[in-house]
Write a protein that holds these residues in place. Structure first.
Motif, PDB file in Angstrom:
ATOM      1  N   PHE A  90       2.051  -1.129  -7.164  1.00 43.83           N
ATOM      2  CA  PHE A  90       2.826  -2.041  -7.977  1.00 43.83           C
ATOM      3  C   PHE A  90       4.086  -2.459  -7.224  1.00 43.83           C
ATOM      4  N   ALA A  91       4.391  -3.735  -7.282  1.00 44.56           N
ATOM      5  CA  ALA A  91       5.621  -4.220  -6.660  1.00 44.56           C
ATOM      6  C   ALA A  91       6.833  -3.494  -7.220  1.00 44.56           C
ATOM      7  N   ARG A  92       6.805  -3.182  -8.511  1.00 50.19           N
ATOM      8  CA  ARG A  92       7.944  -2.526  -9.167  1.00 50.19           C
ATOM      9  C   ARG A  92       8.250  -1.158  -8.569  1.00 50.19           C
ATOM     10  N   GLN A  93       7.255  -0.524  -7.946  1.00 49.73           N
ATOM     11  CA  GLN A  93       7.500   0.787  -7.353  1.00 49.73           C
ATOM     12  C   GLN A  93       8.484   0.714  -6.199  1.00 49.73           C
ATOM     13  N   PHE A  94       8.625  -0.466  -5.596  1.00 49.73           N
ATOM     14  CA  PHE A  94       9.538  -0.632  -4.470  1.00 49.73           C
ATOM     15  C   PHE A  94      10.987  -0.810  -4.928  1.00 49.73           C
ATOM     16  N   LYS A  95      11.198  -0.699  -6.234  1.00 50.47           N
ATOM     17  CA  LYS A  95      12.551  -0.730  -6.788  1.00 50.47           C
ATOM     18  C   LYS A  95      13.417   0.358  -6.159  1.00 50.47           C
ATOM     19  N   ALA A  96      12.786   1.450  -5.717  1.00 46.48           N
ATOM     20  CA  ALA A  96      13.524   2.555  -5.102  1.00 46.48           C
ATOM     21  C   ALA A  96      14.301   2.121  -3.868  1.00 46.48           C
ATOM     22  N   LEU A 156      26.280  -6.349   3.842  1.00 48.73           N
ATOM     23  CA  LEU A 156      25.279  -6.217   4.897  1.00 48.73           C
ATOM     24  C   LEU A 156      25.622  -5.040   5.799  1.00 48.73           C
ATOM     25  N   GLY A 157      24.630  -4.229   6.093  1.00 51.37           N
ATOM     26  CA  GLY A 157      24.821  -3.117   7.024  1.00 51.37           C
ATOM     27  C   GLY A 157      25.539  -1.906   6.460  1.00 51.37           C
ATOM     28  N   ASP A 158      25.857  -1.908   5.174  1.00 54.85           N
ATOM     29  CA  ASP A 158      26.538  -0.765   4.557  1.00 54.85           C
ATOM     30  C   ASP A 158      25.469   0.204   4.032  1.00 54.85           C
ATOM     31  N   PRO A 159      25.270   1.347   4.699  1.00 59.84           N
ATOM     32  CA  PRO A 159      24.117   2.203   4.357  1.00 59.84           C
ATOM     33  C   PRO A 159      24.315   3.014   3.081  1.00 59.84           C
ATOM     34  N   TRP A 160      23.200   3.315   2.432  1.00 56.32           N
ATOM     35  CA  TRP A 160      23.180   4.233   1.296  1.00 56.32           C
ATOM     36  C   TRP A 160      21.953   5.123   1.431  1.00 56.32           C
ATOM     37  N   TRP A 161      21.972   6.240   0.704  1.00 61.92           N
ATOM     38  CA  TRP A 161      20.866   7.193   0.755  1.00 61.92           C
ATOM     39  C   TRP A 161      19.879   6.910  -0.367  1.00 61.92           C
ATOM     40  N   ILE A 162      18.636   6.627   0.006  1.00 60.17           N
ATOM     41  CA  ILE A 162      17.551   6.563  -0.978  1.00 60.17           C
ATOM     42  C   ILE A 162      17.207   7.990  -1.408  1.00 60.17           C
ATOM     43  N   ILE A 163      17.036   8.860  -0.415  1.00 59.02           N
ATOM     44  CA  ILE A 163      16.832  10.292  -0.639  1.00 59.02           C
ATOM     45  C   ILE A 163      17.893  11.019   0.183  1.00 59.02           C
ATOM     46  N   PRO A 164      18.876  11.637  -0.453  1.00 63.39           N
ATOM     47  CA  PRO A 164      19.958  12.290   0.299  1.00 63.39           C
ATOM     48  C   PRO A 164      19.452  13.489   1.093  1.00 63.39           C
ATOM     49  N   SER A 165      20.097  13.741   2.232  1.00 56.51           N
ATOM     50  CA  SER A 165      19.821  14.942   3.007  1.00 56.51           C
ATOM     51  C   SER A 165      20.539  16.113   2.354  1.00 56.51           C
ATOM     52  N   GLU A 166      19.825  17.204   2.145  1.00 54.60           N
ATOM     53  CA  GLU A 166      20.394  18.377   1.483  1.00 54.60           C
ATOM     54  C   GLU A 166      20.663  19.517   2.458  1.00 54.60           C
ATOM     55  N   LEU A 167      20.390  19.299   3.735  1.00 49.82           N
ATOM     56  CA  LEU A 167      20.561  20.355   4.723  1.00 49.82           C
ATOM     57  C   LEU A 167      21.645  19.993   5.725  1.00 49.82           C
ATOM     58  N   GLY A 197      11.498  11.162  -8.734  1.00 52.34           N
ATOM     59  CA  GLY A 197      12.350   9.984  -8.630  1.00 52.34           C
ATOM     60  C   GLY A 197      11.950   9.072  -7.495  1.00 52.34           C
ATOM     61  N   LYS A 198      12.915   8.758  -6.627  1.00 48.10           N
ATOM     62  CA  LYS A 198      12.673   7.820  -5.528  1.00 48.10           C
ATOM     63  C   LYS A 198      11.800   8.408  -4.435  1.00 48.10           C
ATOM     64  N   GLU A 199      11.569   9.718  -4.489  1.00 50.54           N
ATOM     65  CA  GLU A 199      10.663  10.323  -3.515  1.00 50.54           C
ATOM     66  C   GLU A 199       9.221   9.887  -3.736  1.00 50.54           C
ATOM     67  N   ILE A 200       8.888   9.484  -4.971  1.00 48.87           N
ATOM     68  CA  ILE A 200       7.495   9.227  -5.336  1.00 48.87           C
ATOM     69  C   ILE A 200       6.883   8.107  -4.512  1.00 48.87           C
ATOM     70  N   ILE A 201       7.574   6.974  -4.364  1.00 49.05           N
ATOM     71  CA  ILE A 201       7.012   5.843  -3.631  1.00 49.05           C
ATOM     72  C   ILE A 201       6.843   6.194  -2.155  1.00 49.05           C
ATOM     73  N   ILE A 202       7.810   6.942  -1.588  1.00 51.39           N
ATOM     74  CA  ILE A 202       7.703   7.317  -0.179  1.00 51.39           C
ATOM     75  C   ILE A 202       6.568   8.308   0.022  1.00 51.39           C
ATOM     76  N   HIS A 203       6.413   9.247  -0.901  1.00 49.92           N
ATOM     77  CA  HIS A 203       5.292  10.189  -0.838  1.00 49.92           C
ATOM     78  C   HIS A 203       3.960   9.443  -0.938  1.00 49.92           C
TER      79      HIS A 203
END
Length: 535
Positions: free
Chosen positions: A148-154, A164-175, A194-200
């Motif tokens: 689904f296109a909507r899954q790319f909402k993440a 432009l070019g200002d980064p954010w974390w889709i999945i934050p690093s915990e280590l 959450g947002k891990e689902i589409i990447i998985h």
């Protein structure tokens, strides 16, 4: 922890008596009870299952309570029954069944076994079973998938990250260097949320066991806006993920690509995806780290190697299209025309109002993942050309795997001293920095087209010792100072009085001995270079 030799060994007891027992019952502190109970349970489990059985049990027991919950047992149940259950986490957001669908194709060429270091001696001493998961992985698990296109909402930016070019974390690093790393003794990935689902879901097209969060830092996924129009974004992203290739009773085999990167062009309301691409860069001679266990415990011997993966990519087969088509009156119509051919959709051309180059976006993501890249690390030969033009020294790092991705052998170095403020400041002021793969310099050394470049590679390789060598060089390639990473880590773990003052001295200006020692290394290089640099 052993059992107490007598009841009197318990401390802090209440001295309560039981008339049926010949001695008083003392109450130990709660942590001691829990630890003793755990040890007894562990010994019981070891006797019942044996080393290898307990190893498998522990890989499923994610909370280490020596009990398997239904959720923990689910991977084995799915393996035995062949039925994959749909978990609650997969339905966190209800998707409109009439929404647009995107067709994604996977392309995969397996790792070239001959590029592994251990191939040079014919994989002597390496069990065929250990490499079975790698050798059998010759094609993507799912060549084509519909999403689904909507899954790319993440991938959409938060409201405070619209530059432009200002980064954010889709999945934050915990280590980080202080938290350590995650267990190697695991076969099955935890349930994504959450947002891990589409990447998985995307990475599962390559292999059924993707781990969205890597064992080592930096984990996760980071993104930034590369281009923006009235209704669309181009989002550049970088993902650090890995795969576990073996199944019980074999031991885990970890396959860690250097990075996944790519872009997605999607509408700001996430209803439409114009384009999607994800890939493992293959521009370096080595781009995958591999680690595998040789025993039934976390402390068992682990083999490590690195190799080259020619192709691992996902790409949309076209823009997302409606799963249900309506006419102008809202009536559902056939998706094929009267001749039986699929209806062709015409999409408006996107006019970008703001845009930055892909290279700039990728560099922003790289710095977000690796703060040490606030210093520019130039390609090997380019660094010496720059040093000559600017009359500076070259700070060069020569290593087995890449310094700025997950196929590296310099994790500790980049996560400590190289990203510290004093080191960043001195490198920016007085050095031209570079890092190189050993294999690339070995290849450069054999080329006769440019004698100067060949000589630069030769001078570096003469000083190299496994796994990482840090060097200070004159613009002509002469190495005037160098230190091996293993030796560096050894001396920075020692007390100052134990280190020969003639080799390195500790500064009192910094609490961190690693930073102080590396700063001393750089300053010593500058001191030795003074007679040679032009004034």
């Amino acid at each position: 922890m052993g059992e107490p030799e007598s009841a009197a060994e318990w401390q802090g007891g209440s001295g309560l008596s039981d008339p049926l027992l010949p001695f008083p019952i003392l109450s130990p502190p709660l942590p001691s009870i829990l630890m003793l109970s755990f040890c007894l349970c562990f010994e019981t489990a070891l006797k019942a299952l044996g080393n290898e059985g307990l190893f498998l049990f522990s890989s499923l027991d994610t909370n280490n309570d020596l009990y398997l919950s239904p959720e923990e047992f689910k991977p084995i149940a799915e393996k035995l029954t062949g039925v994959t259950s749909v978990s609650e986490y997969e339905e966190e957001e209800t998707l409109d069944p009439s929404g647009e669908m995107l067709s994604v194709a996977a392309k995969f060429q397996p790792l070239l076994m001959e590029t592994m270091t251990k191939s040079k001696d014919g994989f002597l001493g390496i069990s065929h079973v250990a490499l079975s998961g790698l050798q059998n992985w010759t094609a993507p698990a799912a060549p084509v998938n519909m999403m689904f296109a909507r899954q790319f909402k993440a991938f959409l930016p938060p409201k405070n990250k619209l530059e432009l070019g200002d980064p954010w974390w889709i999945i934050p690093s915990e280590l980080n260097i202080f938290t350590g790393y995650l267990s190697n003794n695991r076969f099955y990935p935890p349930a994504p949320k959450g947002k891990e689902i589409i990447i998985h879901k995307l990475l599962s097209m390559f292999h059924p066991r993707p781990f969205v969060k890597t064992r080592f830092a930096p984990q996760g996924a980071v993104a930034c806006i590369q281009a923006s129009s009235e209704f669309y974004y181009t989002i550049a992203f970088r993902i650090h993920a890995e795969f576990q290739l073996n199944e019980p009773p074999d031991f885990p085999f970890w396959f860690s690509p250097g990075q996944f990167t790519g872009h997605v062009i999607l509408s700001k309301d996430s209803s439409h995806v114009r384009e999607f691409k994800l890939f493992v860069p293959n521009n370096r001679s080595l781009n995958v780290d591999m680690e595998w266990l040789y025993g039934a415990s976390e402390s068992s011997n682990m083999e490590v190697d690195i190799g080259y993966l020619p192709q691992m990519e996902l790409e949309s087969m076209g823009p997302s299209i409606p799963s249900v088509i309506h006419d102008e009156n809202g009536n559902v119509i056939d998706s094929r025309d009267p001749t039986g051919e699929p209806i062709q959709f015409v999409f408006e051309e996107i006019t970008w109002q703001q845009k930055i180059a892909w290279e700039e976006a990728a560099q922003k993501l790289e710095v977000a993942m690796y703060p040490f890249k606030k210093v520019s690390y130039l390609p090997f030969t380019q660094a010496f050309e720059r040093a000559k033009a600017e009359n500076k020294l070259v700070h060069s790092i020569l290593l087995w795997g890449a310094l700025d991705d997950q196929s590296c052998s310099g994790r500790t170095l980049r996560e400590t001293v190289l990203e510290s403020s004093p080191i960043l400041a001195l490198l920016n002021e007085s050095f031209v920095s570079s890092w190189s793969l050993v294999k690339e310099l070995e290849d450069l050394q054999t080329k006769r087209e440019n004698e100067f470049y060949r000589k630069l590679a030769e001078l570096h390789l003469e000083k190299y010792n496994f796994p990482v060598e840090m060097m200070i060089c004159l613009p002509n390639g002469t190495v005037i100072h160098h230190i091996n990473a293993n030796y560096f880590l050894d001396i920075t773990s020692m007390k100052p009085e134990e280190v020969e003052s003639s080799v390195f001295s500790f500064s009192t200006n910094f609490e961190d001995p690693s930073t102080a020692t590396y700063l001393q290394f750089l300053k010593e290089g500058l001191r030795r270079a003074k007679p040679f640099l032009q004034t």
